[in-house]
Design an enzyme around this catalytic site. Structure first.
Site, PDB file in Angstrom:
ATOM      1  N   TYR A   1       0.825  -1.212   0.000  1.00 23.66           N
ATOM      2  CA  TYR A   1       0.000   0.000   0.000  1.00 23.66           C
ATOM      3  C   TYR A   1       0.856   1.258   0.000  1.00 23.66           C
ATOM      4  O   TYR A   1       1.963   1.271   0.519  1.00 23.66           O
ATOM      5  CB  TYR A   1      -0.900   0.025   1.249  1.00 23.66           C
ATOM      6  CG  TYR A   1      -1.885  -1.091   1.359  1.00 23.66           C
ATOM      7  CD1 TYR A   1      -2.227  -1.874   0.257  1.00 23.66           C
ATOM      8  CD2 TYR A   1      -2.492  -1.393   2.578  1.00 23.66           C
ATOM      9  CE1 TYR A   1      -3.138  -2.901   0.378  1.00 23.66           C
ATOM     10  CE2 TYR A   1      -3.403  -2.417   2.704  1.00 23.66           C
ATOM     11  CZ  TYR A   1      -3.723  -3.177   1.596  1.00 23.66           C
ATOM     12  OH  TYR A   1      -4.625  -4.190   1.721  1.00 23.66           O
TER      13      TYR A   1
ATOM     14  N   SER B   1     -13.016  -5.493   1.508  1.00 23.90           N
ATOM     15  CA  SER B   1     -13.958  -4.960   0.510  1.00 23.90           C
ATOM     16  C   SER B   1     -15.403  -5.269   0.897  1.00 23.90           C
ATOM     17  O   SER B   1     -16.197  -5.712   0.057  1.00 23.90           O
ATOM     18  CB  SER B   1     -13.656  -5.499  -0.889  1.00 23.90           C
ATOM     19  OG  SER B   1     -12.466  -4.955  -1.391  1.00 23.90           O
TER      20      SER B   1
ATOM     21  N   GLY C   1     -16.983   0.349  -2.432  1.00 22.90           N
ATOM     22  CA  GLY C   1     -17.910   1.479  -2.378  1.00 22.90           C
ATOM     23  C   GLY C   1     -19.191   1.292  -3.153  1.00 22.90           C
ATOM     24  O   GLY C   1     -20.125   2.089  -3.017  1.00 22.90           O
TER      25      GLY C   1
ATOM     26  N   GLY D   1     -24.125   2.495  -2.680  1.00 23.93           N
ATOM     27  CA  GLY D   1     -25.130   2.990  -3.617  1.00 23.93           C
ATOM     28  C   GLY D   1     -24.693   4.213  -4.403  1.00 23.93           C
ATOM     29  O   GLY D   1     -25.449   4.698  -5.261  1.00 23.93           O
ATOM     30  N   LYS D   2     -23.481   4.703  -4.166  1.00 25.67           N
ATOM     31  CA  LYS D   2     -23.090   5.982  -4.768  1.00 25.67           C
ATOM     32  C   LYS D   2     -22.839   5.912  -6.274  1.00 25.67           C
ATOM     33  O   LYS D   2     -22.794   6.953  -6.938  1.00 25.67           O
ATOM     34  CB  LYS D   2     -21.868   6.552  -4.067  1.00 25.67           C
ATOM     35  CG  LYS D   2     -20.602   5.730  -4.179  1.00 25.67           C
ATOM     36  CD  LYS D   2     -19.500   6.359  -3.317  1.00 25.67           C
ATOM     37  CE  LYS D   2     -18.222   5.536  -3.334  1.00 25.67           C
ATOM     38  NZ  LYS D   2     -17.209   6.093  -2.420  1.00 25.67           N
TER      39      LYS D   2
END
Length: 346
Positions: free
Chosen positions: A53, A233, A238, A242-243
């Site tokens: 990362y 996850s 994400g 619902g975005k």
């Protein structure tokens, strides 16, 4: 906050784990410090990172997240309040900027020294193998990659012996797997048992309401062998907030900046399932994110649920999921959607 223990240990961890993979790319060090401060205040004592990362992985950002966490430890003095998990990267073209050769004694020793230095600590509580040396069906691959994996072998005993050496040296307390299959997990468990060596205590695999493949084989391994799932996850990058519905591309969102990360969660079946899940959440009076995470929090094979956020309001919403108990009616409605659209996102 609710707590459990890493299986077969006395290490107490929060059921919510703070994921960190955006720090050093989408998030600044200041953002990371703010998230860690808030999470710890809310009782989250379990942080997960990796040498790879931040993501997307690149030579420029390699190790950036571990450095941010290490700087926070130095500034705050909170190392003893945190159960820290990190991971060694596996082999393959994806990580040639890190090391050649994948998982072996030499690379494990080199990796742990690098992580300890960046994290500014003497030990890591849970050290995980980020993915296997051999080819397996992860990262959007639905079916087993027969041709790519048929001749691959895994040096299980060498890996386990090296990790046990690190435990003896006090550099790690326990070790775990990640992105593993039932067969691979059992090979590690059996090899450790036959050679009277410490065995893996956790497995970090993807799990969400639109990717419940863990229940096919791995959940039985978790329950019968007492190896706990660290679900990553859980919001499907994400998508389960619902975005992204109705073609939305929110500014600054991971799926907008890095579309390939969410592509496997954005098929027609997935989006239809997300719409139906959103209606269930509205009916229950909670957000879709809260429902998606609360569903995972209550599963018997889950040790901890790894949340991640780029904004503080997202972090607060995600942590709040631990306070939500889904009703029998809501759980039944979730299962109805799963029955109609099973595992649409590999």
């Amino acid at each position: 906050m609710k707590y459990t223990k890493l299986p077969n240990t006395d290490i107490k961890v929060s059921k919510i784990c703070l994921g960190t993979m955006t720090w050093g790319n989408q998030n600044t060090q200041e953002d990371g410090f703010e998230q860690m401060d808030y999470a710890l205040e809310q009782g989250v004592n379990f942080f997960d990172t990796a040498e790879l990362y931040s993501v997307p992985a690149s030579p420029e950002t390699y190790g950036a997240t571990e450095k941010i966490i290490g700087n926070w430890f130095k500034k705050s003095g909170n190392r003893d309040k945190v159960v820290l998990a990190s991971k060694i990267a596996g082999g393959g073209d994806y990580t040639k900027h890190i090391r050649e050769g994948g998982l072996d004694k030499k690379n494990i020793k080199k990796a742990i020294e690098g992580s300890l230095k960046r994290l500014q600590t003497d030990y890591i509580d849970l050290y995980q193998l980020h993915w296997p040396n051999r080819g397996v069906n992860v990262f959007g691959t639905r079916d087993f990659p027969t041709d790519a994996a048929k001749d691959a072998t895994e040096n299980y005993l060498e890996i386990i012996q090296t990790l046990n050496d690190l435990i003896s040296e006090g550099k790690i307390r326990q070790y775990g797997l990640s992105n593993e299959t039932p067969w691979g997990t059992m090979k590690y468990m059996q090899t450790a048992a036959v050679n009277n060596l410490a065995r893996p205590v956790t497995i970090q695999n993807s799990y969400s309401m639109i990717h419940r493949g863990y229940e096919v084989g791995m959940s039985e391994v978790s329950l019968r062998e007492d190896i706990g799932l660290l679900a990553y996850s859980p919001l499907a990058q994400g998508v389960l907030s619902g975005k992204y519905l109705d073609g939305n591309k929110p500014e600054g969102a991971r799926g907008t900046l890095f579309p390939r990360f969410v592509a496997r969660y954005m098929g027609d079946g997935s989006l239809e399932a997300v719409k139906r899940y959103e209606a269930i959440a509205v009916k229950a009076g909670i957000t879709l994110s809260e429902m998606s995470l609360a569903f995972i929090n209550q599963l018997p094979f889950v040790t901890s649920n790894i949340i991640g956020a780029t904004k503080m309001n997202q972090l607060k919403e995600n942590i709040n999921s631990i306070n939500i108990d889904l009703s029998e009616e809501t759980l039944k409605e979730i299962e109805e959607v799963h029955k109609d659209i099973p595992n649409p996102a590999p």
